[in-house]
Design a protein around this motif. Sequence first.
Motif, PDB file in Angstrom:
ATOM      1  N   ALA A   1       0.845  -1.195   0.000  1.00 13.74           N
ATOM      2  CA  ALA A   1       0.000   0.000   0.000  1.00 13.74           C
ATOM      3  C   ALA A   1       0.879   1.243   0.000  1.00 13.74           C
ATOM      4  CB  ALA A   1      -0.892  -0.028   1.226  1.00 13.74           C
ATOM      5  N   GLU A   2       0.278   2.347  -0.380  1.00 13.85           N
ATOM      6  CA  GLU A   2       1.016   3.617  -0.436  1.00 13.85           C
ATOM      7  C   GLU A   2       0.878   4.401   0.857  1.00 13.85           C
ATOM      8  OE1 GLU A   2       3.023   4.759  -2.948  1.00 13.85           O
ATOM      9  OE2 GLU A   2       2.751   2.697  -3.640  1.00 13.85           O
ATOM     10  N   SER A   3       0.007   3.939   1.743  1.00 13.72           N
ATOM     11  CA  SER A   3      -0.172   4.656   3.015  1.00 13.72           C
ATOM     12  C   SER A   3      -0.734   3.665   4.036  1.00 13.72           C
ATOM     13  CB  SER A   3      -1.177   5.802   2.853  1.00 13.72           C
ATOM     14  OG  SER A   3      -2.482   5.264   2.700  1.00 13.72           O
ATOM     15  N   ALA A   4      -0.697   4.092   5.287  1.00 12.69           N
ATOM     16  CA  ALA A   4      -1.230   3.249   6.359  1.00 12.69           C
ATOM     17  C   ALA A   4      -2.734   3.008   6.138  1.00 12.69           C
ATOM     18  CB  ALA A   4      -0.997   3.931   7.700  1.00 12.69           C
ATOM     19  N   TYR A   5      -3.423   4.036   5.670  1.00 19.93           N
ATOM     20  CA  TYR A   5      -4.885   3.928   5.500  1.00 19.93           C
ATOM     21  C   TYR A   5      -5.220   2.953   4.360  1.00 19.93           C
ATOM     22  CZ  TYR A   5      -4.157   7.991   8.328  1.00 19.93           C
ATOM     23  OH  TYR A   5      -3.716   8.818   9.316  1.00 19.93           O
ATOM     24  N   GLU A   6      -4.390   2.995   3.310  1.00 22.61           N
ATOM     25  CA  GLU A   6      -4.623   2.066   2.195  1.00 22.61           C
ATOM     26  C   GLU A   6      -4.384   0.621   2.666  1.00 22.61           C
ATOM     27  OE1 GLU A   6      -2.520   3.114  -1.471  1.00 22.61           O
ATOM     28  OE2 GLU A   6      -2.774   1.022  -2.101  1.00 22.61           O
ATOM     29  N   ALA A   7      -3.368   0.418   3.531  1.00 25.31           N
ATOM     30  CA  ALA A   7      -3.112  -0.944   4.045  1.00 25.31           C
ATOM     31  C   ALA A   7      -4.302  -1.439   4.865  1.00 25.31           C
ATOM     32  CB  ALA A   7      -1.843  -0.946   4.889  1.00 25.31           C
ATOM     33  N   ALA A   8      -4.966  -0.497   5.546  1.00 22.37           N
ATOM     34  CA  ALA A   8      -6.086  -0.873   6.424  1.00 22.37           C
ATOM     35  C   ALA A   8      -7.380  -1.117   5.647  1.00 22.37           C
ATOM     36  CB  ALA A   8      -6.313   0.241   7.453  1.00 22.37           C
ATOM     37  N   GLU A   9      -7.439  -0.644   4.413  1.00 22.28           N
ATOM     38  CA  GLU A   9      -8.687  -0.661   3.634  1.00 22.28           C
ATOM     39  C   GLU A   9      -9.299  -2.072   3.542  1.00 22.28           C
ATOM     40  OE1 GLU A   9      -9.828   2.428   2.450  1.00 22.28           O
ATOM     41  OE2 GLU A   9     -11.629   1.178   2.251  1.00 22.28           O
ATOM     42  N   GLY A  10     -10.468  -2.227   4.101  1.00 22.89           N
ATOM     43  CA  GLY A  10     -11.202  -3.503   3.994  1.00 22.89           C
ATOM     44  C   GLY A  10     -10.603  -4.654   4.784  1.00 22.89           C
ATOM     45  N   ALA A  11      -9.618  -4.363   5.657  1.00 19.58           N
ATOM     46  CA  ALA A  11      -8.943  -5.463   6.383  1.00 19.58           C
ATOM     47  C   ALA A  11      -9.759  -5.927   7.583  1.00 19.58           C
ATOM     48  CB  ALA A  11      -7.557  -5.013   6.823  1.00 19.58           C
ATOM     49  N   ASP A  12      -9.586  -7.228   7.904  1.00 21.52           N
ATOM     50  CA  ASP A  12     -10.258  -7.780   9.088  1.00 21.52           C
ATOM     51  C   ASP A  12      -9.614  -7.252  10.367  1.00 21.52           C
ATOM     52  OD1 ASP A  12     -12.215  -9.952   8.103  1.00 21.52           O
ATOM     53  OD2 ASP A  12     -10.422 -10.306   6.920  1.00 21.52           O
ATOM     54  N   ALA A  13      -8.329  -6.899  10.268  1.00 19.10           N
ATOM     55  CA  ALA A  13      -7.634  -6.312  11.426  1.00 19.10           C
ATOM     56  C   ALA A  13      -6.379  -5.623  10.921  1.00 19.10           C
ATOM     57  CB  ALA A  13      -7.245  -7.395  12.436  1.00 19.10           C
ATOM     58  N   LEU A  14      -5.881  -4.687  11.731  1.00 15.44           N
ATOM     59  CA  LEU A  14      -4.639  -3.989  11.384  1.00 15.44           C
ATOM     60  C   LEU A  14      -3.553  -4.402  12.378  1.00 15.44           C
ATOM     61  CD1 LEU A  14      -3.530  -1.689   9.487  1.00 15.44           C
ATOM     62  CD2 LEU A  14      -3.787  -0.194  11.465  1.00 15.44           C
ATOM     63  N   LEU A  15      -2.387  -4.781  11.842  1.00 17.42           N
ATOM     64  CA  LEU A  15      -1.260  -5.197  12.693  1.00 17.42           C
ATOM     65  C   LEU A  15      -0.176  -4.126  12.646  1.00 17.42           C
ATOM     66  CD1 LEU A  15      -2.779  -7.848  12.519  1.00 17.42           C
ATOM     67  CD2 LEU A  15      -0.704  -8.975  11.722  1.00 17.42           C
ATOM     68  N   ILE A  16       0.338  -3.713  13.795  1.00 16.69           N
ATOM     69  CA  ILE A  16       1.460  -2.755  13.799  1.00 16.69           C
ATOM     70  C   ILE A  16       2.722  -3.536  14.165  1.00 16.69           C
ATOM     71  CG2 ILE A  16       2.393  -0.629  14.768  1.00 16.69           C
ATOM     72  CD1 ILE A  16      -0.443   0.242  15.434  1.00 16.69           C
TER      73      ILE A  16
ATOM     74  N   ALA B   1     -12.610   3.986   9.772  1.00 16.58           N
ATOM     75  CA  ALA B   1     -13.504   3.954   8.607  1.00 16.58           C
ATOM     76  C   ALA B   1     -12.953   3.019   7.523  1.00 16.58           C
ATOM     77  CB  ALA B   1     -13.668   5.373   8.048  1.00 16.58           C
ATOM     78  N   ALA B   2     -11.614   2.940   7.438  1.00 13.20           N
ATOM     79  CA  ALA B   2     -11.010   2.106   6.386  1.00 13.20           C
ATOM     80  C   ALA B   2     -11.137   0.616   6.695  1.00 13.20           C
ATOM     81  CB  ALA B   2      -9.545   2.474   6.213  1.00 13.20           C
ATOM     82  N   LEU B   3     -11.027   0.258   7.954  1.00 10.33           N
ATOM     83  CA  LEU B   3     -11.017  -1.162   8.332  1.00 10.33           C
ATOM     84  C   LEU B   3     -12.403  -1.802   8.190  1.00 10.33           C
ATOM     85  CD1 LEU B   3      -8.794  -0.892  11.526  1.00 10.33           C
ATOM     86  CD2 LEU B   3      -8.322  -2.434   9.601  1.00 10.33           C
ATOM     87  N   LYS B   4     -12.415  -3.098   7.880  1.00  8.17           N
ATOM     88  CA  LYS B   4     -13.697  -3.811   7.837  1.00  8.17           C
ATOM     89  C   LYS B   4     -14.210  -3.971   9.266  1.00  8.17           C
ATOM     90  CE  LYS B   4     -15.425  -8.187   5.988  1.00  8.17           C
ATOM     91  NZ  LYS B   4     -14.886  -9.428   5.387  1.00  8.17           N
ATOM     92  N   TYR B   5     -13.305  -4.383  10.165  1.00  8.46           N
ATOM     93  CA  TYR B   5     -13.627  -4.445  11.599  1.00  8.46           C
ATOM     94  C   TYR B   5     -12.610  -3.582  12.336  1.00  8.46           C
ATOM     95  CZ  TYR B   5     -16.006  -8.626   9.975  1.00  8.46           C
ATOM     96  OH  TYR B   5     -16.789  -9.496   9.275  1.00  8.46           O
TER      97      TYR B   5
END
Length: 472
Positions: free
Chosen positions: A386-401, A418-422
């Motif tokens: 992804a080109e940004s953190a928000y794009e990586a989060a788009e539609g994801a079941d979870a975000l990992l840092i 808003a970007a994340l699925k959950y």
Amino acid sequence: MKIAVVGSGYVGLVAGACFADLGHDVVVVDNDQQKLAALNRGECPIHENFLPELLHRHRGTRLTFSDDLQSAVRASAAIFVAVGTPPTEQGEADLSYVESVARGIAGAIDSYKVVVEKSTVPVYTSDWVRKIILRNGAEHGEFDVASNPEFLREGTAVTDFLYPDRIVIGADTERCAAVLREIYAPMVDGTYYLRPDAIPRPDRAQIPPPLITTSAKSAELIKHASNAFLAMKISFINAVASICESVGANVQQVCQGIGTDSRIGPRFLNPGIGYGGSCFPKDLMAFRSVARECGYEFRLLDEVIRINEEQRQRFIRKVRSALWTLRGKKLGVLGLAFKGGTDDIRESPAILLIKSLQAEGCEICAYDPAAQERAKEALNSSIKHAESAYEAAEGADALLILTEWEEFASLDLDRLRAALKYPIVIDGRNLYDPHAMAMNGFTYYSVGRPTISPELLTPPKDTRPARKISRS
Ligand code: UGA
């Protein structure tokens, strides 16, 4: 002074550029023609603060690049060896590059030279380098071998070099120690720091830095023991974090309580997903091998390594406990580098975790501010970038840092949710305040701190009448 630095990796390039900034004439020698061509074109091959400035400042004047070791040795009073010492399959340091450079140096010695180990090497290496140089034709008294370990961290390498906590000179003769003292004189007498164009002083820097003179063997041990101790500190706090998770305590509070003891100190007490990089994993194994060869079983190091590996397994279990099954889950990942501030992915816990999650059937979309290109090669383009953190989060079941980049600690949480699925964040670097994350609508998992979700914030109904607090 005229100095040659052999090897243009992290240590060699930074040392060469910094020696030039101290006022010396430096030639950096490498046999990688592509790298030399890039350096001569003015490119900086690594992501390192202040390095492009220093290369620009001195390239072609006080700092040159060459593939001619013999001429560089003849022209220099001191030759710093900063070539790679990768691990063998048994975990020992492979010293064949050091040996081949020592042979090359031997053939060119025509007046007194100081040969300085700058790479991280096991104790006894200086003895071996001395033997190899003698075997290859140099005479006793024509040279000395010293150890001058480097303590720089990637990402802050230039300031670590110029503003070190200490300079260690491992020299077995006074003549050799005098050459090294002269090289570092602008730092030790403080004149470098008075210059208006000096690289800016970082917080906490002690100037002038103390210079510690030891035997070559002690200096070699100082380097391995320092890295092993720092890794031990990280594994220690990771083990404490695991206990915190079991009992519902908060490791951040525990760290504050431990770290304010001046004998312990707060630094390198950040729990996470384990240490990585090109130094700690390799150096711990090498130190353990050195100890074994000397007849000492350094079992403490086994445990440090084991805790570090387990820390990644614990993180996978955390992802599983957040998402139940992993097959087909879409995960946004923030961070690929082994730590913030660098594009280096060697032994990166983030990459190792991504590979494990892929093996479990997860789909990964990752973002890193600097390590994207290198990760593409390592992961064979098997993940989305992804080109940004928000794009990586788009539609994801979870975000990992997974990497402690500063920019990941100040994301726009509304946009992220808003970007994340959950709205699930699993933070392997403890970048956020759990309460604030729950207030912003996230279920938030971190390391050594209780998991929190917005439901848990609802205050229990208090039916008692409000009481005025009396202060006496
Ligand atoms: C390390 C040492 O810190 C340097 O002093 C040494 O010169 C260098 O190795 C080397 O031998 O060349 P570096 O590998 O650049 O430097 O990185 P560190 O900042 O030490 O971090 C190493 C790993 O530990 C990273 O993965 C980082 O995320 C992790 N870490 C660090 C933690 O998990 N917690 C901490 O509190 C600190």
